[in-house]
Design a protein around this motif. Structure first.
Motif, PDB file in Angstrom:
ATOM      1  N   GLU A 181     -15.650  -9.539  39.328  1.00 60.44           N
ATOM      2  CA  GLU A 181     -15.958 -10.095  38.013  1.00 60.44           C
ATOM      3  C   GLU A 181     -14.758 -10.094  37.073  1.00 60.44           C
ATOM      4  OE1 GLU A 181     -19.311  -7.527  37.683  1.00 60.44           O
ATOM      5  OE2 GLU A 181     -19.764  -8.609  39.532  1.00 60.44           O
ATOM      6  N   VAL A 182     -14.054  -8.959  37.001  1.00 58.11           N
ATOM      7  CA  VAL A 182     -12.912  -8.859  36.086  1.00 58.11           C
ATOM      8  C   VAL A 182     -11.780  -9.782  36.516  1.00 58.11           C
ATOM      9  CG1 VAL A 182     -11.230  -7.300  35.055  1.00 58.11           C
ATOM     10  CG2 VAL A 182     -13.547  -6.487  35.537  1.00 58.11           C
ATOM     11  N   GLY A 183     -11.615  -9.910  37.827  1.00 57.63           N
ATOM     12  CA  GLY A 183     -10.591 -10.817  38.344  1.00 57.63           C
ATOM     13  C   GLY A 183      -9.321 -10.111  38.772  1.00 57.63           C
ATOM     14  N   THR A 185      -5.896  -8.390  38.164  1.00 54.20           N
ATOM     15  CA  THR A 185      -5.316  -7.645  37.049  1.00 54.20           C
ATOM     16  C   THR A 185      -3.968  -7.041  37.444  1.00 54.20           C
ATOM     17  OG1 THR A 185      -6.614  -5.726  37.725  1.00 54.20           O
ATOM     18  CG2 THR A 185      -7.498  -7.059  35.928  1.00 54.20           C
ATOM     19  N   VAL A 221      -5.400  -8.632  32.418  1.00 51.91           N
ATOM     20  CA  VAL A 221      -6.100  -9.628  33.238  1.00 51.91           C
ATOM     21  C   VAL A 221      -5.215 -10.858  33.433  1.00 51.91           C
ATOM     22  CG1 VAL A 221      -8.119 -11.109  33.425  1.00 51.91           C
ATOM     23  CG2 VAL A 221      -8.324  -8.836  32.390  1.00 51.91           C
ATOM     24  N   SER A 224      -9.221 -15.214  36.859  1.00 56.20           N
ATOM     25  CA  SER A 224     -10.470 -14.839  37.517  1.00 56.20           C
ATOM     26  C   SER A 224     -10.267 -14.835  39.034  1.00 56.20           C
ATOM     27  CB  SER A 224     -11.578 -15.814  37.135  1.00 56.20           C
ATOM     28  OG  SER A 224     -11.267 -17.094  37.637  1.00 56.20           O
ATOM     29  N   ALA A 225     -11.128 -14.076  39.715  1.00 55.12           N
ATOM     30  CA  ALA A 225     -10.930 -13.854  41.148  1.00 55.12           C
ATOM     31  C   ALA A 225     -11.059 -15.137  41.951  1.00 55.12           C
ATOM     32  CB  ALA A 225     -11.912 -12.804  41.651  1.00 55.12           C
ATOM     33  N   ASP A 226     -11.826 -16.095  41.456  1.00 59.40           N
ATOM     34  CA  ASP A 226     -12.042 -17.300  42.267  1.00 59.40           C
ATOM     35  C   ASP A 226     -10.817 -18.202  42.336  1.00 59.40           C
ATOM     36  OD1 ASP A 226     -12.058 -18.253  39.761  1.00 59.40           O
ATOM     37  OD2 ASP A 226     -14.075 -19.130  39.828  1.00 59.40           O
ATOM     38  N   ASN A 227      -9.747 -17.803  41.669  1.00 60.97           N
ATOM     39  CA  ASN A 227      -8.484 -18.519  41.859  1.00 60.97           C
ATOM     40  C   ASN A 227      -7.849 -18.227  43.202  1.00 60.97           C
ATOM     41  OD1 ASN A 227      -8.405 -18.191  38.545  1.00 60.97           O
ATOM     42  ND2 ASN A 227      -7.497 -20.084  39.312  1.00 60.97           N
ATOM     43  N   LEU A 248     -17.725 -15.791  46.170  1.00 64.12           N
ATOM     44  CA  LEU A 248     -16.911 -16.625  45.287  1.00 64.12           C
ATOM     45  C   LEU A 248     -16.191 -17.746  46.042  1.00 64.12           C
ATOM     46  CD1 LEU A 248     -15.297 -13.822  43.091  1.00 64.12           C
ATOM     47  CD2 LEU A 248     -16.912 -15.546  42.300  1.00 64.12           C
TER      48      LEU A 248
END
Lengths: 255, 255
Positions: A181-183, A185, A221, A224-227, A248
């Motif tokens: 969620e946080v991605g 970092t 940050v 986002s993780a979906d990158n 994701l």
DNA sequence: CTGAAACACGCACTAAAATGCATATAACCG
DNA sequence: CGGTTATATGCATTTTAGTGCGTGTTTCAG
């Protein structure tokens, strides 16, 4: 894959591998080149008496031990990082434009690319540039700027701007933490913009993530993780920890 | 497909194939050109004695395995280069802006700077950048660009333009030759502009010159010798060889 | 101190290289 | 045209390089 059919060619390959990796292990070479350990030993003996390397029990070392700078930090989880790096290196194809960010794992990738890979690599790390110099068919673009001594990379605005000039096929990311969620970092504020640029200027984004960084959160940050398109992580990580990433749309590879 | 009817034509084809693939296998060539392996062996033998390739068991390899770089050269005259480097490092003062070009001697300088030196160093060499990372109080600017794998430096137009952005106090030059009348010369055309920029953007210009490069002339002229302010050379060089340089106003230091 | 791994040595076998010789083709010359 | 010669090629034979395996020895780590 290039077949080795000339004995002399094999020896030269071994020398190059020695320069890249800083050591040679007889047993590994035997598997790698598909010849018996006896043959490897004879090769090493010959190269040693030609004054091209130093023969030691179990393999060989460079004559000049401290020519290539060596970093302590690199030691921890070396074996694991090597595994991840080998898996990651499978993702590259000939004639691609590749971005490689800083970090010990990405440096490991740079020493484990297919020896005959024909590609262009853009990197912010002088260490990675040196590793890549051993590859005959890799074009190296060094991104300039102020060197961050802690991470051994250029990560200032100049470097970020330069990265923006490329549109790459693939990018290897060394990250401080990846959380569903946080991605993505980072522990370093000044790296944020640069890593963001790496991600945005690249088609596929490959993150090599040791188990301790999976689900970890660092102060800053990046994105986002979906990158991320691919995560390479350790074999032992339980499936339930990986499921959120797969949800994701990230391809998760365990090595 | 053109039929090969001239022996000489076949040999030239083989050389081209060698450049393309990096190796030649006798058995394959035999099938490819439709002649016996004996003939191929004779061809290879002839090309080898003409100095066009390296004959090995089973085929042939290029003379210079495209990457016979740096690390070989670094060993020769190591002790001498170290002496010169130590002498050169005395010339730096705190809070200066310093340019360091590529070369094995300049890399040696980077490892021998005063440990507490507080300065900013601009360099085109990733190896030097790594050495400098060991110093707590040196700010490192890496000049980006395409890496020349042979010299391990960035030496393209981008790098030259970047160097032009600085006005330095001091510059360390690794040169191929210095002659009192012909001037500073290089064996690499693509380095000429860069070295010229280093000289012009710097107050003092220090050249570390081993005895064999003093009075030597390489193909490409970079600048006249009087652009140099300091020459660091070996102790054993006779005074009469140094007089012409002193006459140009160059401070000659022997180490 | 002990077991496992790495090594060194000799032997056998294969593939490649060197050498000498025979043949074919093309060039040369009266 | 015809005969000589130089070159290129292929084949047979001998040498040599490269390799794997077995055996006994050395080295290293627990």
């Amino acid at each position: 894959m290039a077949v080795i059919d000339l004995p002399q060619e094999r020896r030269e390959m071994m020398l190059r591998e020695l320069r890249r990796k800083g050591k040679l292990v007889a047993a590994e070479l035997s598997a790698e080149y598909g010849v018996s350990e006896d043959t490897i030993r004879r090769d090493l003996g010959e190269l040693a008496s030609a004054g091209l390397l130093k023969r030691v029990h179990g393999g060989a070392l460079p004559l000049t031990p401290s020519n290539m700078p060596y970093y302590e930090r690199d030691k921890c989880k070396q074996a694991v990082k090597n595994e991840l790096a080998i898996a990651a290196s499978q993702l590259v194809k000939d004639d691609q434009l590749i971005l490689i960010g800083g970090g010990t794992t990405t440096a490991e990738i740079a020493r484990n690319l297919p020896i005959n890979l024909r590609a262009t690599v853009v990197t912010t790390s002088p260490l990675i540039a040196l590793y890549l110099a051993e590859y005959a068919h890799i074009e190296i673009i060094m991104v300039g700027g102020r060197i961050n001594k802690r991470e051994l990379v250029t990560s200032d605005a100049e470097a970020t701007a330069k990265i923006r000039c490329f549109q790459a096929d693939l990018c290897f990311l060394g990250v401080c933490g990846v959380h569903p969620e946080v991605g993505i970092t980072s522990t370093l504020y000044e790296e944020v913009d640069l890593v963001r640029a790496l991600i945005e200027q690249s088609g596929e984004v490959v993150a090599t993530v040791t188990a301790d960084k999976l689900g970890a959160i660092a102060p800053y940050v990046v994105a986002s993780a979906d990158n991320i398109t691919h995560i390479i992580t350790e074999k032992q990580v339980p499936q339930e920890n990986l499921a959120p990433y797969r949800a994701l749309g990230i391809e998760v590879i365990q090595a």
